[in-house]
Enzyme design. Structure first.
Site, short mmCIF file in Angstrom:
data_model
loop_
_atom_site.label_atom_id
_atom_site.label_comp_id
_atom_site.label_asym_id
_atom_site.label_seq_id
_atom_site.Cartn_x
_atom_site.Cartn_y
_atom_site.Cartn_z
N HIS A 1 0.95 -1.16 -0.15
CA HIS A 1 -0.10 -0.01 -0.01
C HIS A 1 0.92 1.28 -0.16
O HIS A 1 0.94 1.90 0.91
CB HIS A 1 -0.76 -0.07 1.06
CG HIS A 1 -1.59 -1.47 1.20
ND1 HIS A 1 -2.13 -1.83 2.12
CD2 HIS A 1 -2.26 -2.31 0.30
CE1 HIS A 1 -2.81 -3.02 2.19
NE2 HIS A 1 -2.62 -3.13 0.79
C1 LIG Z 1 0.49 -9.17 -1.86
C2 LIG Z 1 -0.30 -8.16 -2.14
C3 LIG Z 1 -1.77 -7.88 -1.31
C4 LIG Z 1 -2.54 -6.95 -1.65
N1 LIG Z 1 -3.64 -6.79 -0.75
C5 LIG Z 1 -4.54 -5.86 -1.01
C6 LIG Z 1 -5.72 -6.05 -0.24
O1 LIG Z 1 -6.18 -6.85 0.35
N2 LIG Z 1 -6.88 -5.03 -0.51
C7 LIG Z 1 -6.28 -3.82 -1.24
O2 LIG Z 1 -7.26 -2.93 -1.43
N3 LIG Z 1 -5.22 -3.86 -2.12
C8 LIG Z 1 -4.32 -4.86 -1.85
N4 LIG Z 1 -3.07 -4.87 -2.49
C9 LIG Z 1 -3.00 -3.73 -3.53
C10 LIG Z 1 -3.58 -3.93 -4.85
O3 LIG Z 1 -3.32 -5.06 -5.51
C11 LIG Z 1 -3.36 -2.69 -5.68
O4 LIG Z 1 -3.71 -1.76 -5.19
C12 LIG Z 1 -4.02 -2.80 -7.07
O5 LIG Z 1 -3.63 -3.94 -7.81
C13 LIG Z 1 -3.38 -1.66 -8.03
O6 LIG Z 1 -4.19 -1.65 -9.25
P1 LIG Z 1 -3.19 -0.85 -10.45
O7 LIG Z 1 -3.83 -1.11 -11.71
O8 LIG Z 1 -2.80 0.45 -10.06
O9 LIG Z 1 -1.74 -1.81 -10.43
P2 LIG Z 1 -1.60 -3.16 -10.83
O10 LIG Z 1 -2.84 -4.09 -10.55
O11 LIG Z 1 -0.22 -3.62 -10.01
O12 LIG Z 1 -1.12 -3.12 -12.56
C14 LIG Z 1 -0.21 -2.31 -12.90
C15 LIG Z 1 0.28 -3.21 -14.24
O13 LIG Z 1 1.16 -2.12 -15.01
C16 LIG Z 1 2.40 -2.96 -15.44
N5 LIG Z 1 3.33 -2.15 -15.73
C17 LIG Z 1 4.09 -1.40 -14.86
N6 LIG Z 1 5.13 -0.52 -15.53
C18 LIG Z 1 4.67 -0.93 -16.78
C19 LIG Z 1 5.45 -0.20 -17.98
N7 LIG Z 1 6.58 0.44 -17.75
N8 LIG Z 1 5.03 -0.66 -19.00
C20 LIG Z 1 3.91 -1.39 -19.10
N9 LIG Z 1 3.36 -2.01 -18.27
C21 LIG Z 1 3.99 -1.79 -16.94
C22 LIG Z 1 2.57 -4.14 -14.50
O14 LIG Z 1 3.12 -5.10 -14.88
C23 LIG Z 1 0.99 -4.26 -13.94
O15 LIG Z 1 0.57 -5.59 -14.66
C24 LIG Z 1 -2.12 -5.69 -2.47
C25 LIG Z 1 -0.97 -5.69 -3.20
C26 LIG Z 1 -0.12 -7.09 -2.97
C27 LIG Z 1 0.89 -7.10 -3.83
#
Ligand SMILES: Cc1cc2nc3c(=O)[nH]c(=O)nc-3n(C[C@H](O)[C@H](O)[C@H](O)COP(=O)(O)OP(=O)(O)OC[C@H]3O[C@@H](n4cnc5c(N)ncnc54)[C@H](O)[C@@H]3O)c2cc1C
Ligand code: SF4
Lengths: 591, 241
Positions: A518
């Site tokens: 987070h």
């Molecule tokens: C172990 C773990 C447990 C968690 N538990 C919780 C929970 O219980 N509750 C909660 O609210 N949140 C939790 N989270 C947080 C939650 O997973 C994230 O808040 C959420 O996935 C964020 O979504 P996002 O789309 O911002 O990023 P992500 O879902 O991480 O997606 C980002 C994507 O962008 C890609 N990317 C990055 N850089 C580049 C680039 N330069 N070029 C192309 N692609 C790129 C990455 O490979 C990834 O696939 C947890 C996270 C983890 C790791």
């Protein structure tokens, strides 16, 4: 020499939670959309199939589904006068990688913010006066109201088939839910998950103390459910391989289980994997994005022109991409000017381990990423701070997310670390211990920020993101206060022995143990371009055809896990793009 | 759940001797190998007496067997790390991207830092093992005139304790780092699914009451505070012996 692709209408960078939701929401417009994901393609079947997914070493310890730090990591230092060193071996937080992003291996704890969370600054000033805010604390209000966002919180819960007990439906308080919850239009789509013995003991003690424990809201579906995209979810079977693993059962909310099946119907969307975006390109004026440049599967540089660019690469990567692309003014901690990298924060946890004799069985292996009971009495402004001298608060809970023996074995500090003594300790404690945890908010500070590292580079030779961050007195006071409250509950539960793990006032941020993923801030939302990177629609103030999604938009860190707000604000941004921006491309808010 | 049947586990001594005997046999052309392998047929499936290490050389392998045997010994609580195949697990790990440090950021410059900034060594797990073994053996030779594997259990435990406490340090590798590497890999192998080479009889899971890869527990949720009745199962469908 770089390859130049045909121009498209929309390019989406990163295909995790926010990227996939944005793709699905914009698919109906019929526009041409290209999504670029740096990692590999992954789906529930065959990539997360049972029994291979039930492999703690591969997924939980060697972190197969996560970002590989050998390619890209961050550097960390505690203060501006230190030299930052690389976060070489992942522990503290675990960014995702590949299709689904961190949405594949998250736990699924699914929160909406409290009303006070969204107007933290004005609430504190109103209640305790402006002097209550420490001089170095840059706490801000969110630029939207709870009512504006409510339909989008509701929609994301429905997309996940979320399980939970509502505490406040349309102003009517409901027993067994969170009495502090902001009013919801609808109850949770599916009934609360079953409880473990640990949660039952915790609830009983908490109620005796006059608190109102409730089951943690979960993006882990507990009943048959078809989501608004027409996708059917499975019913969770408490497999114990949830956090750090993909769900083989189609029950944990993830892009794979909730969104991807619905995208297959659209042929105006192309997903390119192994496409690592290096930067967003802008025109000569620097006020218009012209597309992105990425490295493809063969290591070739590719330019992808687009009329609209969406950054959905996760909090840290979005901030880094903005800095690498020279979009928005980088934050300068000396002058306090600039916005990109400002207000970085990371959640603060504490806990208590409770050890029992062998007449109590906690069966920690039977779990989801989200089984547990919470109480919210000491979160945000749910309690009076006037005599306490800190801002913010924490949830207190008894959650068990699995009993995987390498990582999730808790032993008393006095237990031998090896030899026969260690074997005795694991035998005596594995089934007979539980824990109480606290997850606390963290305010932003002038001295905590993100910028580019001057020394260390990623696989592609670009500077790593540098994190300057340490725990500040406000949060250390907060967690100590929470510790006393959690200890009262532990005592009432009455274990044979318990051990406190709350940070002391001299604690420093430690990258070694896993705490949470987070991480927030760095490209915050607001209504003033001098203190924010994006407006409430997550649209860049500087480059209006650029939208930046994710927890980078949080003005400060909440006690709750972030994804509820992350995905609701992404859906809100998608709605604004569909209903306002496309008809009239330009700034949606006048600065 | 914890009804141990130590009789089915091959005596650790015999196993150790056979594993050690194996190495020169292989080197000598395999005539002893078949004899040793024949004598081992009564061993439970998966216990890898026949294993010839890929990463570790003969001297190193003797060290690994001896050290790992002290870290998780066979005792009244059941099999120890050696008969469970943990040395095999460690050898295999060294040949995976993990062993080469490919799962960590290993670009320089390297610098020392407060412990809170985490791993800052330039050594991959392979290097830590290799340097640690050679330094510890050299120290043992110096001090006792024998390599680690030839010392008594009490001496070996004393040396491991000194490494653990940071009291024994070497120019090539920090003693504490070497100890952490050894203990971490030993526990991983002992507690991980048998598909990785250790935990061959599921002894650790049986000891603690972890059902392994069953991954289906709504009924457990319906019976709080009750012992789980079934023994562990591995990913390949192996049940405890
Ligand atoms: C172990 C773990 C447990 C968690 N538990 C919780 C929970 O219980 N509750 C909660 O609210 N949140 C939790 N989270 C947080 C939650 O997973 C994230 O808040 C959420 O996935 C964020 O979504 P996002 O789309 O911002 O990023 P992500 O879902 O991480 O997606 C980002 C994507 O962008 C890609 N990317 C990055 N850089 C580049 C680039 N330069 N070029 C192309 N692609 C790129 C990455 O490979 C990834 O696939 C947890 C996270 C983890 C790791
Ligand atoms: S615990 Fe439930 S939601 Fe989590 S991975 Fe297992 S089946 Fe899926």
């Amino acid at each position: 020499m770089s390859i130049k692709k045909d121009a498209v209408d929309i390019v989406i960078v990163g295909f995790g939670w926010t990227g996939s939701l944005m793709a699905r929401e914009l698919a109906e417009t019929g526009l041409n959309i290209v999504a670029l994901e740096r990692g590999e393609a992954r789906d529930t079947w065959p990539d997360f199939a049972y029994p291979r997914i039930a492999d703690e070493l591969t997924y939980g310890i060697r972190l197969k589904l996560f970002q590989n730090p050998s390619k890209e990591t961050v550097t960390v230092r505690h203060t501006q006068s230190d030299t930052a060193l690389p976060y070489r071996r992942f522990g503290s937080f675990l960014p995702g990688d590949g299709v689904g992003g961190a949405g594949v291996h998250w736990n699924g704890m699914l929160w909406r913010p409290l009303e006070a969370d969204l107007k933290m600054r004005s609430t504190v000033i109103e209640k305790y006066g402006a002097d209550f805010i420490p001089a170095d604390m840059t706490v801000q209000d969110y630029p939207f109201t709870y009512e504006e966002m409510e339909p989008f919180f509701d929609k994301f819960e429905k997309i996940c088939g979320a399980a939970g007990q509502a505490g406040n439906v349309q102003g009517q308080k409901l027993d067994g839910g969170n009495p502090f919850e902001a009013p919801r239009q609808n109850p949770y789509p599916t009934k609360p998950l079953k409880q473990q013995y640990a949660g039952m003991l915790f609830s009983k003690a908490a109620k005796e103390l006059g608190y109102h424990p409730f089951p943690v809201p979960a993006a882990n579906c507990s009943e048959p459910w078809t989501n608004p995209y027409g996708v059917q979810l499975g019913v969770c079977n408490y497999c114990g391989f949830c956090e750090r693993f993909g769900c083989f059962n189609y029950s944990k909310g993830s892009p794979q289980s909730c969104v991807l099946p619905a995208l297959r119907a659209y042929n105006n969307i192309e997903l390119r994997t192994h496409a690592h975006v290096l930067r967003v390109n802008t025109d000569a004026s620097g006020t218009r994005a012209t597309g992105v440049t990425y490295i493809d599967h063969d290591g070739q540089e590719v330019e992808q022109p687009a009329s609209l660019v969406v950054l959905s690469a996760f909090q840290l990567h979005n901030v880094r991409l903005l800095l690498l692309s020279k979009i928005g003014k980088p934050y300068n901690p000396a002058t306090g000017e600039g916005v990109v990298g400002r207000n970085y924060a990371y959640q603060m946890n504490g806990g208590i381990s409770l050890f029992f004799k062998d007449d109590k069985y906690f069966n920690p292996f039977a779990a989801t990423g989200t089984t547990g009971m919470y109480l919210d009495e000491f979160n945000a402004e749910n309690f009076d701070h006037s005599q306490l001298g800190f801002i913010g608060g924490a949830t207190i809970s008894a959650t068990t997310t699995g009993g995987r023996p390498i990582q999730q074995m808790t032993l008393p500090a006095s237990a031998p670390k090896w030899g026969t003594g260690w074997k005795k300790a694991i035998k005596n404690n594995y089934l007979h211990s539980m824990s109480i945890g606290s997850s606390g908010s963290v305010m932003p500070y002038k001295q905590c920020y993100l910028d580019l590292d001057p020394t260390y580079k990623d696989l592609h030779g670009q500077p790593l993101l540098r994190m300057t961050f340490d725990w500040q007195p406000n949060e250390l006071k907060m967690t100590n206060f929470i510790g006393t409250k959690a200890e009262e509950i532990a005592r009432l539960i009455g274990p044979d022995h318990y051990e406190m793990q709350f940070k002391g006032m001299d604690a420093h941020y430690d990258v070694r143990p896993y705490q949470s993923t987070h991480t927030t801030g760095g490209a915050v939302m607001g209504d003033n371009p001098a203190t924010s990177v994006v407006n409430k629609y997550l649209q860049s103030w500087d480059v209006p055809n650029l939208f930046v999604l994710g927890a980078c938009c949080f003005p400060q860190n909440l006690a709750y896990n972030p994804t509820g707000i992350v995905c609701a604000t992404a859906l809100f941004a998608a709605h604004a793009i569909r209903t306002q921006y496309l008809a009239n491309p330009g700034p949606l808010v006048q600065a | 759940m914890s009804k141990e049947k130590p009789c089915v586990v091959p005596p650790r001594r015999r196993f150790l001797q056979q594993s050690l005997a194996l190495i020169p046999a292989v080197a000598a052309g395999g005539s002893l190998l078949s004899a040793a392998a024949g004598a081992q047929t009564s061993a439970p499936e998966g216990v890898s007496a026949h294993y010839v290490p890929t990463f570790f050389n003969n001297d190193e392998w003797r060290f690994v067997l001896a050290a790992v045997d002290r870290l998780i010994p066979q005792d009244e609580l059941g099999p120890g790390a050696v008969s469970e195949g943990v040395p095999v697990f460690i050898d295999k790990q060294m040949e995976l991207p993990y062993g080469y440090g490919h799962l960590w950021y290993m670009q320089g410059p390297f610098a020392s830092a407060v412990p809170e900034l985490g791993y800052q060594s330039n050594l991959a797990p392979r290097d830590t093992w290799r340097r640690g073994i050679s330094a510890t053996n050299a120290w043992c030779n110096d001090k006792h005139g024998k390599v680690f594997a030839d010392l008594t259990h009490a001496q070996q435990e004393e040396i491991l304790t000194q490494l653990e406490k940071g009291k024994l340090d070497f120019p090539q590798v920090s003693g504490a780092l070497f100890f952490t590497q050894m203990l971490e890999n030993t526990k991983e192998g002992y507690l991980a699914d048998p598909l990785h080479g250790g935990n061959q009889t599921l002894a650790s899971w049986k000891l603690i009451g972890f059902p392994g890869a069953r991954a289906d527990y709504p009924q457990v949720m319906d019976h709080p505070n009750q012992p789980y009745p079934l023994g562990p199962v591995s990913i390949s469908g192996k049940r405890s012996v």
